[in-house]
Write a protein that holds these residues in place. Structure first.
Motif, mmCIF file in Angstrom:
data_model
loop_
_atom_site.group_PDB
_atom_site.id
_atom_site.type_symbol
_atom_site.label_atom_id
_atom_site.label_comp_id
_atom_site.label_asym_id
_atom_site.label_seq_id
_atom_site.Cartn_x
_atom_site.Cartn_y
_atom_site.Cartn_z
ATOM 1 N N HIS A 63 0.845 -1.202 0.000
ATOM 2 C CA HIS A 63 0.000 0.000 0.000
ATOM 3 C C HIS A 63 0.887 1.262 0.000
ATOM 4 O O HIS A 63 0.717 2.147 -0.831
ATOM 5 C CB HIS A 63 -0.896 -0.062 1.246
ATOM 6 N N GLU A 64 1.862 1.284 0.908
ATOM 7 C CA GLU A 64 2.749 2.458 0.996
ATOM 8 C C GLU A 64 3.595 2.601 -0.269
ATOM 9 O O GLU A 64 3.857 3.713 -0.724
ATOM 10 C CB GLU A 64 3.660 2.366 2.230
ATOM 11 N N HIS A 67 1.782 4.481 -2.862
ATOM 12 C CA HIS A 67 1.937 5.941 -2.737
ATOM 13 C C HIS A 67 3.293 6.382 -3.282
ATOM 14 O O HIS A 67 3.391 7.303 -4.079
ATOM 15 C CB HIS A 67 1.875 6.362 -1.263
ATOM 16 N N ASN A 157 -9.125 3.370 5.032
ATOM 17 C CA ASN A 157 -8.241 4.454 4.588
ATOM 18 C C ASN A 157 -8.958 5.541 3.816
ATOM 19 O O ASN A 157 -8.461 6.654 3.712
ATOM 20 C CB ASN A 157 -7.134 3.887 3.705
ATOM 21 N N ASP A 165 -5.725 8.479 3.901
ATOM 22 C CA ASP A 165 -5.689 8.764 2.463
ATOM 23 C C ASP A 165 -6.945 9.490 1.978
ATOM 24 O O ASP A 165 -6.866 10.375 1.126
ATOM 25 C CB ASP A 165 -5.510 7.467 1.681
HETATM 26 ZN ZN LIG Z 1 -2.177 5.195 2.429
#
Ligand SMILES: [Zn+2]
Length: 363
Positions: A63-64, A67, A157, A165
């Motif tokens: 997930h990170e 980004h 999120n 987010d």
């Molecule tokens: Zn995130």
């Protein structure tokens, strides 16, 4: 000699590096590992949870990376990805434009959606049905657990509250229509209202985790709003606009006694150590006092100056200066034209500049 890379978050250590981005683990994360070992030994359900845990954190790392790698597409770097027990944080080194922020923020949850789709597809083929997401995780197989976690993560999120987010997506949508600082203030206010609601629900249902999340969101939203106001005050301004141009320098061959006299004579606390306008270090007030206590006042400046210091050019943005100070380095930044010193910027300068800007805006 000068600092090139901002320091990484303290209390964390590097475990891997993906596409040049260090992935770090915070020491508090070890608490979770200890907890997993304890529950794994307590019962078969505990064992299942402990087996699932690495997959949960792999999902968080991916997930990170969603980004970070999207930011990279826009030419924005990521200092590091740090894993905390409550989740991950990808620390970007630049400020994205609203459209970029939208895609960077949404890319993380999208990664989980893709994982959930793949896991769900496999489960549907093999079992003919999908697991229920409200059944406790201990009742699921590992693949079912991976599916459930990757359905819950993006849902959670995308709640439109900072620092999640959804809050960033919401801010970026607002910022496409209005001033960025105003957008942040609105998004932060919405985030804090939601946090209060979560907190009340958590207390009402006796759910401690919900209360903790509420506190985390509330504080995070406040911090975002504050830094957005600060940033709007220095937006578009250069280091030259705020730097000190009248200051005294010392030479490495002077004694600490001489500098201590200079400290008392004026308001300057930190002295660049120069040889013909070329700085070789900086003698901060702390270093001066420590040096005098340890070696006596007749010792030379050269032995006590900090040889590492931050440098900027007069044409650099004040945001760059703010970034250096916000990373915990509070010693002055030397402003250089080539290799010659032309100014000095302290954290007090920056605050004074912001106060004056605010006074101008309201006056
Ligand atoms: Zn995130």
């Amino acid at each position: 000699m000068s600092k090139q890379n901002p320091p990484a978050s303290p209390w964390s250590f590097r475990i891997a590096s993906v596409s040049g981005i260090p992935v770090r683990i915070h020491v508090t994360f070890l608490l979770l590992v200890v907890w997993a070992i304890v529950v794994a030994q307590s019962s078969p359900e505990g064992m299942r949870l402990a087996v699932l845990l690495p997959f949960v954190f792999l999902s968080v790392v991916l997930h990170e990376l969603g980004h970070a790698l999207t930011a990279k597409q826009f030419g924005i770097g990521t200092r590091d990805i740090t894993l905390y027990p409550i989740g991950g944080v990808a620390m970007l080194t630049g400020r994205p434009k609203p459209v970029q922020e939208f895609w960077i923020a949404i890319a993380g949850p999208l990664v989980n959606v893709v994982i959930a789709l793949v896991a769900g597809f496999v489960l549907f083929l093999t079992k003919g049905e999908l697991p229920h997401i409200f059944v406790p995780l201990t009742k699921h197989s590992v693949l079912e657990g991976i599916f459930v976690v990757n359905v819950i993560l993006p849902l959670f999120n995308m709640v439109p509250a900072f620092p999640m987010d959804g809050g960033r997506v919401f801010r970026s949508l607002l910022a496409m229509r209005m001033e960025p600082a105003k957008a942040t203030q609105i998004a932060a206010a919405v985030g804090q209202s939601l946090a209060v609601l979560f907190g009340l629900l958590g207390i009402f249902f006796g759910n401690l985790i919900l209360v903790l999340i509420a506190v985390f969101v509330f504080l995070g939203a406040g911090q975002e709003a504050q830094s957005a106001v600060g940033l709007s005050l220095i937006e578009g301004r250069r280091v030259a606009d705020a730097m000190m141009t009248r200051f005294r320098t010392v030479s490495g061959g002077q004694t600490l006694a001489e500098v201590s006299q200079m400290l008392l004579e004026g308001s300057q606390q930190d002295f660049p150590v120069c040889y013909e306008d070329v700085p070789h270090g900086i003698l901060t007030r702390e270093a001066l006092i420590r040096g005098m206590a340890q070696r006596g006042e007749n010792d030379y400046v050269a032995g006590h100056m900090l040889r590492e210091f931050s440098k900027l050019s007069p044409y650099d943005s004040l945001e760059a200066a703010m970034q250096i100070f916000s990373q915990g380095d509070r010693s002055p930044i030397l402003v250089m034209d080539g290799d010659r010193i032309v100014g000095m910027l302290t954290i007090e300068n920056l605050y004074e500049f912001m106060m004056l800007q605010q006074a101008r805006a309201t006056g």
